[in-house]
Design an enzyme around this catalytic site. Structure first.
Site, short mmCIF file in Angstrom:
data_model
loop_
_atom_site.label_atom_id
_atom_site.label_comp_id
_atom_site.label_asym_id
_atom_site.label_seq_id
_atom_site.Cartn_x
_atom_site.Cartn_y
_atom_site.Cartn_z
N ASN A 79 17.82 -27.22 -2.69
CA ASN A 79 17.55 -28.65 -2.54
C ASN A 79 17.12 -29.05 -1.12
O ASN A 79 17.73 -28.65 -0.13
CB ASN A 79 18.81 -29.42 -2.94
N SER A 131 14.85 -36.15 -3.63
CA SER A 131 14.85 -34.79 -3.08
C SER A 131 14.11 -33.87 -4.05
O SER A 131 13.80 -34.25 -5.18
CB SER A 131 16.28 -34.30 -2.87
N ASP A 188 16.73 -38.62 -7.10
CA ASP A 188 17.14 -39.19 -5.80
C ASP A 188 16.08 -39.01 -4.71
O ASP A 188 16.33 -39.32 -3.55
CB ASP A 188 18.48 -38.59 -5.35
N GLU A 239 18.50 -21.70 -13.34
CA GLU A 239 17.85 -22.63 -12.42
C GLU A 239 16.33 -22.63 -12.54
O GLU A 239 15.70 -23.68 -12.47
CB GLU A 239 18.24 -22.31 -10.97
N ASP A 262 13.79 -29.62 -5.48
CA ASP A 262 14.39 -28.28 -5.55
C ASP A 262 13.29 -27.22 -5.54
O ASP A 262 12.26 -27.38 -6.20
CB ASP A 262 15.22 -28.13 -6.83
N ASN A 282 13.73 -34.40 -8.01
CA ASN A 282 14.94 -35.05 -8.54
C ASN A 282 14.81 -36.57 -8.46
O ASN A 282 14.02 -37.10 -7.67
CB ASN A 282 16.17 -34.60 -7.74
#
Ligand SMILES: *[C@@H]1O[C@H](CO)[C@@H](O)[C@H](O)[C@H]1NC(C)=O
Length: 148
Positions: free
Chosen positions: A78, A69, A67, A54, A71, A65
């Site tokens: 998230n 959002s 969309d 990750e 991380d 991201n």
């Protein structure tokens, strides 16, 4: 004079950058101390593999991201579901500021990860863990690490 200053600044930036990345065994010790070994059936190998795929052990990693959002941190937690970054809608299931997930002590990230993993999907919540860690030999992640 300016050159000396430049060199000094460059040196310190380098130190700060490096500090964001933990050593593998150092991470293992922190996770162990926080009782993640065997938590919900996942070994330290799983946790370290998860952190590596990750964030490459980068405690301060932030990734936006498609969309909208974001991380955060070593486990790339998230903002849509787990933490609040006050930028887009968040369920904030961990009741935590996303920025706290970047703290070098990892406490907020660990507590939130415990919550995520306690759900039905366990570590399968993390796509990268499913792709790169699940069902693979993982014992090499702890090679050479002493927990105390
Ligand atoms: C860690 O992540 C931050 C934010 O994404 C980035 O700026 C920094 O360069 C990364 N550090 C390393 C050592 O990769």
């Amino acid at each position: 004079m300016t050159r000396v200053l430049h060199i000094t600044v460059a040196c310190c930036l380098l130190v700060i950058n490096q500090a964001t990345r933990m050593h593998r065994c150092e991470l293992a010790r922190v996770l162990y101390k926080n009782e993640l070994d065997g938590y919900e059936g996942y070994s330290l190998n799983d946790w370290i593999c998860l952190a590596f795929v990750e964030s490459k052990f980068n405690v301060s990693k932030i990734n936006e991201n498609a969309d909208g959002s974001t991380d955060y941190g070593i486990f790339q937690i998230n903002s849509h579901y787990w933490c609040n970054n006050y930028q887009s809608h968040s369920e904030n299931y961990c009741h935590v500021d996303c920025e706290d997930l970047l703290e070098p002590d990892l406490i907020s990230s660990i507590n939130c990860a415990k919550k995520i993993i306690s759900g039905q999907r366990g570590m399968r919540n993390w796509l990268e863990w499913r792709l790169h860690c699940a069902g693979r030999p993982l014992s090499h992640w702890m090679t050479g690490c002493h927990l105390r």
